[in-house]
Scaffold this motif. Structure first.
Motif, PDB file in Angstrom:
ATOM      1  N   UNK A 141       0.820  -1.049   0.065  1.00  0.00           N
ATOM      2  CA  UNK A 141       0.164   0.040  -0.048  1.00  0.00           C
ATOM      3  C   UNK A 141       0.882   1.370   0.070  1.00  0.00           C
ATOM      4  N   UNK A 142       1.910   1.283   1.001  1.00  0.00           N
ATOM      5  CA  UNK A 142       2.975   2.533   0.894  1.00  0.00           C
ATOM      6  C   UNK A 142       3.479   2.644  -0.441  1.00  0.00           C
ATOM      7  N   UNK A 143       3.884   1.342  -1.149  1.00  0.00           N
ATOM      8  CA  UNK A 143       4.578   1.551  -2.358  1.00  0.00           C
ATOM      9  C   UNK A 143       3.638   2.105  -3.401  1.00  0.00           C
ATOM     10  N   UNK A 144       2.310   1.662  -3.455  1.00  0.00           N
ATOM     11  CA  UNK A 144       1.501   2.100  -4.407  1.00  0.00           C
ATOM     12  C   UNK A 144       1.066   3.528  -4.062  1.00  0.00           C
ATOM     13  N   UNK A 145       0.927   3.979  -2.936  1.00  0.00           N
ATOM     14  CA  UNK A 145       0.743   5.302  -2.574  1.00  0.00           C
ATOM     15  C   UNK A 145       1.734   6.202  -3.070  1.00  0.00           C
ATOM     16  N   UNK A 146       2.976   5.740  -2.870  1.00  0.00           N
ATOM     17  CA  UNK A 146       4.297   6.506  -3.409  1.00  0.00           C
ATOM     18  C   UNK A 146       4.157   6.885  -5.002  1.00  0.00           C
ATOM     19  N   UNK A 147       3.776   5.695  -5.418  1.00  0.00           N
ATOM     20  CA  UNK A 147       3.738   5.634  -7.031  1.00  0.00           C
ATOM     21  C   UNK A 147       2.759   6.588  -7.467  1.00  0.00           C
ATOM     22  N   UNK A 148       1.513   6.760  -6.661  1.00  0.00           N
ATOM     23  CA  UNK A 148       0.446   7.728  -7.098  1.00  0.00           C
ATOM     24  C   UNK A 148       1.028   9.029  -6.831  1.00  0.00           C
ATOM     25  N   UNK A 149       1.449   9.148  -5.814  1.00  0.00           N
ATOM     26  CA  UNK A 149       2.205  10.547  -5.412  1.00  0.00           C
ATOM     27  C   UNK A 149       3.236  11.035  -6.477  1.00  0.00           C
ATOM     28  N   UNK A 150       4.034  10.199  -7.034  1.00  0.00           N
ATOM     29  CA  UNK A 150       4.891  10.486  -8.020  1.00  0.00           C
ATOM     30  C   UNK A 150       4.328  10.832  -9.025  1.00  0.00           C
ATOM     31  N   UNK A 151       3.205  10.130  -9.667  1.00  0.00           N
ATOM     32  CA  UNK A 151       2.476  10.320 -10.799  1.00  0.00           C
ATOM     33  C   UNK A 151       1.718  11.490 -10.684  1.00  0.00           C
ATOM     34  N   UNK A 152       1.293  11.980  -9.356  1.00  0.00           N
ATOM     35  CA  UNK A 152       0.585  13.025  -9.428  1.00  0.00           C
ATOM     36  C   UNK A 152       1.454  14.305  -9.468  1.00  0.00           C
ATOM     37  N   UNK A 153       2.605  14.234  -8.903  1.00  0.00           N
ATOM     38  CA  UNK A 153       3.562  15.311  -9.003  1.00  0.00           C
ATOM     39  C   UNK A 153       4.066  15.593 -10.573  1.00  0.00           C
ATOM     40  N   UNK A 154       4.304  14.556 -11.331  1.00  0.00           N
ATOM     41  CA  UNK A 154       4.690  14.419 -12.650  1.00  0.00           C
ATOM     42  C   UNK A 154       3.361  15.064 -13.483  1.00  0.00           C
ATOM     43  N   UNK A 156       1.357  17.038 -12.237  1.00  0.00           N
ATOM     44  CA  UNK A 156       1.311  18.719 -11.890  1.00  0.00           C
ATOM     45  C   UNK A 156       2.450  19.405 -12.690  1.00  0.00           C
ATOM     46  N   UNK A 157       3.464  18.948 -12.588  1.00  0.00           N
ATOM     47  CA  UNK A 157       4.571  19.485 -13.428  1.00  0.00           C
ATOM     48  C   UNK A 157       4.307  19.532 -14.956  1.00  0.00           C
ATOM     49  N   UNK A 158       3.590  18.669 -15.561  1.00  0.00           N
ATOM     50  CA  UNK A 158       3.097  18.809 -16.918  1.00  0.00           C
ATOM     51  C   UNK A 158       2.094  19.981 -17.011  1.00  0.00           C
ATOM     52  N   UNK A 160       1.706  22.608 -15.115  1.00  0.00           N
ATOM     53  CA  UNK A 160       2.451  23.724 -14.833  1.00  0.00           C
ATOM     54  C   UNK A 160       3.250  24.293 -16.212  1.00  0.00           C
ATOM     55  N   UNK A 161       4.041  23.094 -16.827  1.00  0.00           N
ATOM     56  CA  UNK A 161       4.731  23.289 -17.808  1.00  0.00           C
ATOM     57  C   UNK A 161       3.784  23.789 -19.162  1.00  0.00           C
ATOM     58  N   UNK A 162       2.630  23.289 -19.312  1.00  0.00           N
ATOM     59  CA  UNK A 162       1.744  23.476 -20.162  1.00  0.00           C
ATOM     60  C   UNK A 162       1.097  24.830 -20.130  1.00  0.00           C
ATOM     61  N   UNK A 163       0.949  25.236 -18.823  1.00  0.00           N
ATOM     62  CA  UNK A 163       0.315  26.694 -18.401  1.00  0.00           C
ATOM     63  C   UNK A 163       1.525  27.732 -18.835  1.00  0.00           C
ATOM     64  N   UNK A 164       2.807  27.362 -18.708  1.00  0.00           N
ATOM     65  CA  UNK A 164       3.740  28.368 -19.242  1.00  0.00           C
ATOM     66  C   UNK A 164       3.854  28.729 -20.493  1.00  0.00           C
ATOM     67  N   UNK A 165       3.649  27.537 -21.052  1.00  0.00           N
ATOM     68  CA  UNK A 165       3.446  27.491 -22.501  1.00  0.00           C
ATOM     69  C   UNK A 165       2.356  28.558 -23.211  1.00  0.00           C
ATOM     70  N   UNK A 166       1.476  28.422 -22.142  1.00  0.00           N
ATOM     71  CA  UNK A 166       0.469  29.448 -22.741  1.00  0.00           C
ATOM     72  C   UNK A 166       0.452  30.739 -22.051  1.00  0.00           C
ATOM     73  N   UNK A 167       1.514  31.088 -21.638  1.00  0.00           N
ATOM     74  CA  UNK A 167       2.033  32.380 -20.905  1.00  0.00           C
ATOM     75  C   UNK A 167       1.248  32.537 -19.601  1.00  0.00           C
ATOM     76  N   UNK A 168       0.839  31.573 -18.972  1.00  0.00           N
ATOM     77  CA  UNK A 168       0.144  31.542 -17.540  1.00  0.00           C
ATOM     78  C   UNK A 168       1.421  31.251 -16.654  1.00  0.00           C
ATOM     79  N   UNK A 169       1.433  31.967 -15.654  1.00  0.00           N
ATOM     80  CA  UNK A 169       2.452  31.615 -14.623  1.00  0.00           C
ATOM     81  C   UNK A 169       1.732  30.832 -13.550  1.00  0.00           C
ATOM     82  N   UNK A 170       2.013  29.501 -13.376  1.00  0.00           N
ATOM     83  CA  UNK A 170       1.193  28.618 -12.231  1.00  0.00           C
ATOM     84  C   UNK A 170       1.401  28.912 -11.137  1.00  0.00           C
TER      85      UNK A 170
END
Length: 173
Positions: A141-154, A156-158, A160-170
């Motif tokens: 369960x801890x491993x699965x939660x960690x993997x979900x957290x990493x996927x959610x962070x990735x 969020x980064x994607x 944020x990058x898309x917003x920057x490409x659109x000229x919006x500061x996330x």
């Protein structure tokens, strides 16, 4: 007058003078009724799982030979009927029931101590296995939660990058 046999001096032990489970007739006519591994391990299993709720250990006597086919009622033995393959003993807060399984490398039907509702009382080895399974489940369960957290962070980064490409500061939303 009834004449009792004279007692030896010193007296013989109950093991020598009282009947045991080995004296009971077997279902198998070719079985000599001699002790085998099952007859050694059966009382061990009962001893390892005996956890009465209403008795202190100082009041417990563990026998190595057990005959539970009859119950003493008003001075007479009467056959015991099992309910759901178990016999409830309210004085102990336990049931004694039949369990088919493996103990000490022997697959057989065993007498097992159970809770009043019929749950097996585990041996120390069974408790260790259950604890290991719970630990493995928690780790998974801890491993699965960690993997979900990493996927959610990735993700969020994607975003944020898309917003920057659109000229919006996330960072200023």
């Amino acid at each position: 007058m009834i004449r009792l046999p004279t007692q030896s001096n010193p007296p013989h032990s109950p093991r020598q003078t009282l009947p045991t489970m080995y004296d009971l007739p077997s279902d198998n006519p070719e079985d000599p009724g001699l002790p085998d591994e099952f007859h050694f391990f059966q009382p061990l299993l009962l001893l390892l799982t005996f956890q009465p709720t209403h008795w202190s250990w100082e009041q417990v006597f563990s026998a190595c030979d057990l005959n539970l086919y009859y119950d003493l009622v008003e001075g007479n033995y009467q056959r015991v009927n099992l309910t759901d393959n178990r016999f409830f003993m309210p004085e102990l807060g336990l049931s004694l029931g039949l369990w088919s399984g493996r103990f000490r490398e022997i697959n057989a039907q065993w007498l097992r101590w159970m809770t009043p509702s019929g749950e097996l009382i585990p041996t120390d080895n069974e408790q260790a296995i259950l604890a290991e399974e719970r630990a493995n489940t928690a780790e998974e369960r801890a491993t699965a939660a960690e993997e979900r957290a990493i996927a959610a962070e990735e993700r969020a980064q994607q975003l944020a990058q898309r917003l920057r490409e659109l000229g919006i500061d996330p960072d200023n939303l």
